[in-house]
Design an enzyme around this catalytic site. Structure first.
Site, PDB file in Angstrom:
ATOM      1  N   ARG A 209     -27.176  -2.825  15.978  1.00 42.82           N
ATOM      2  CA  ARG A 209     -27.057  -3.509  17.274  1.00 42.82           C
ATOM      3  C   ARG A 209     -25.788  -3.133  18.021  1.00 42.82           C
ATOM      4  O   ARG A 209     -25.734  -3.235  19.243  1.00 42.82           O
ATOM      5  CB  ARG A 209     -27.200  -5.026  17.072  1.00 42.82           C
ATOM      6  CG  ARG A 209     -28.661  -5.426  16.945  1.00 42.82           C
ATOM      7  CD  ARG A 209     -28.833  -6.801  16.390  1.00 42.82           C
ATOM      8  NE  ARG A 209     -28.827  -6.780  14.935  1.00 42.82           N
ATOM      9  CZ  ARG A 209     -28.588  -7.824  14.168  1.00 42.82           C
ATOM     10  NH1 ARG A 209     -28.318  -8.982  14.700  1.00 42.82           N
ATOM     11  NH2 ARG A 209     -28.612  -7.712  12.863  1.00 42.82           N
TER      12      ARG A 209
ATOM     13  N   GLU B 228     -22.961 -10.398  -0.469  1.00 40.61           N
ATOM     14  CA  GLU B 228     -23.063 -11.566  -1.347  1.00 40.61           C
ATOM     15  C   GLU B 228     -23.472 -11.125  -2.763  1.00 40.61           C
ATOM     16  O   GLU B 228     -22.895 -11.529  -3.753  1.00 40.61           O
ATOM     17  CB  GLU B 228     -24.105 -12.511  -0.751  1.00 40.61           C
ATOM     18  CG  GLU B 228     -23.891 -13.948  -1.120  1.00 40.61           C
ATOM     19  CD  GLU B 228     -24.911 -14.819  -0.413  1.00 40.61           C
ATOM     20  OE1 GLU B 228     -25.485 -14.397   0.610  1.00 40.61           O
ATOM     21  OE2 GLU B 228     -25.149 -15.919  -0.928  1.00 40.61           O
TER      22      GLU B 228
HETATM   23  P1  AMP Z   1     -20.411  -9.328   8.187  1.00 45.67           P
HETATM   24  O1  AMP Z   1     -20.217  -8.009   7.518  1.00 45.67           O
HETATM   25  O2  AMP Z   1     -20.580 -10.467   7.233  1.00 45.67           O
HETATM   26  O3  AMP Z   1     -19.326  -9.596   9.225  1.00 45.67           O
HETATM   27  O4  AMP Z   1     -21.807  -9.274   8.941  1.00 45.67           O
HETATM   28  C1  AMP Z   1     -21.910  -8.657  10.162  1.00 45.67           C
HETATM   29  C2  AMP Z   1     -23.222  -7.929  10.336  1.00 45.67           C
HETATM   30  O5  AMP Z   1     -24.334  -8.725   9.909  1.00 45.67           O
HETATM   31  C3  AMP Z   1     -23.415  -7.614  11.802  1.00 45.67           C
HETATM   32  O6  AMP Z   1     -23.874  -6.281  11.896  1.00 45.67           O
HETATM   33  C4  AMP Z   1     -24.452  -8.621  12.270  1.00 45.67           C
HETATM   34  O7  AMP Z   1     -25.368  -7.982  13.102  1.00 45.67           O
HETATM   35  C5  AMP Z   1     -25.129  -9.165  11.006  1.00 45.67           C
HETATM   36  N1  AMP Z   1     -25.148 -10.648  10.964  1.00 45.67           N
HETATM   37  C6  AMP Z   1     -24.471 -11.433  10.083  1.00 45.67           C
HETATM   38  N2  AMP Z   1     -24.705 -12.735  10.278  1.00 45.67           N
HETATM   39  C7  AMP Z   1     -25.556 -12.813  11.341  1.00 45.67           C
HETATM   40  C8  AMP Z   1     -26.165 -13.897  12.068  1.00 45.67           C
HETATM   41  N3  AMP Z   1     -25.955 -15.177  11.759  1.00 45.67           N
HETATM   42  N4  AMP Z   1     -26.961 -13.585  13.108  1.00 45.67           N
HETATM   43  C9  AMP Z   1     -27.182 -12.301  13.439  1.00 45.67           C
HETATM   44  N5  AMP Z   1     -26.653 -11.237  12.802  1.00 45.67           N
HETATM   45  C10 AMP Z   1     -25.838 -11.475  11.756  1.00 45.67           C
END
Ligand code: AMP
Length: 179
Positions: A64, A101
């Site tokens: 995205r 996770e």
């Molecule tokens: P993180 O590595 O935990 O910061 O996760 C970020 C990635 O996961 C991004 O590329 C987001 O598009 C996706 N992501 C994580 N949580 C969500 C959420 N609640 N809604 C949409 N996309 C999410």
């Protein structure tokens, strides 16, 4: 960003409870993308913010981050670099693992992605739709560093502040919506 524009963007994002698994409130930005006013408002705001940053590249995170990053790069008249999930890029890459996770994931980028003609250091803006735990973005910013480019800022449409992802990043963070 002014209140009216922020509302236009906020109201365009759909929230899907329990997707892809129970307990996750998934922020669906497809409803921002197919809303012409919201998408235009967002890109114009980002162009306005970053036009004076002297950027050389926008690096977007799979997948995205590509949608926002590529539009922004085109408006700023600079190059776009995709940071992809492992195994998608055809040329020589550098890669970075990060914890999930359960288990791990890996992102990679082409080794020559941030080259400049005069061999000076490239200024790069990192962009993704959402900052959650920060694992993905910090791995992506490590890749930028590994290639001796300068990650000027990491930009997100939405930041889930309660997960404290910004703390994992050693670059400035700009988020339009903070929750
Ligand atoms: P993180 O590595 O935990 O910061 O996760 C970020 C990635 O996961 C991004 O590329 C987001 O598009 C996706 N992501 C994580 N949580 C969500 C959420 N609640 N809604 C949409 N996309 C999410």
């Amino acid at each position: 960003m002014n209140k009216k524009d922020l509302e236009i963007i906020e109201n365009s994002i759909r929230v899907i409870p329990d997707f892809p698994k129970p307990g996750i409130m998934f922020k669906d930005i497809t409803t921002l993308l197919n809303n012409a006013e919201a998408y235009k408002t967002l890109i114009e705001h980002l162009v306005d913010r970053y036009k004076s940053y002297n950027l050389d590249y926008i690096a977007g995170i799979d997948a995205r981050g590509f949608i926002f990053g590529a539009a922004l790069a085109s408006h700023l008249g600079i190059g776009f670099v995709p940071i992809r999930k492992k195994g998608k890029l055809p040329y020589t890459t550098v890669s970075q693992k990060y914890s999930l996770e359960y288990g791990y994931d890996e992102v990679e980028v082409h080794i020559d992605a941030f080259k400049k003609q005069d061999n000076s250091t490239a200024n790069v803006l990192l962009i993704d739709d959402l900052l959650a735990t920060g694992g993905t973005a910090s791995a992506a910013s490590e890749l930028i560093k590994q290639l001796k480019a300068n990650c000027v800022e990491a930009c997100f449409i939405i930041e889930l502040s309660f997960l404290e992802g910004a703390k994992k990043l050693d670059v400035p963070v700009y988020s339009i919506i903070k929750e």
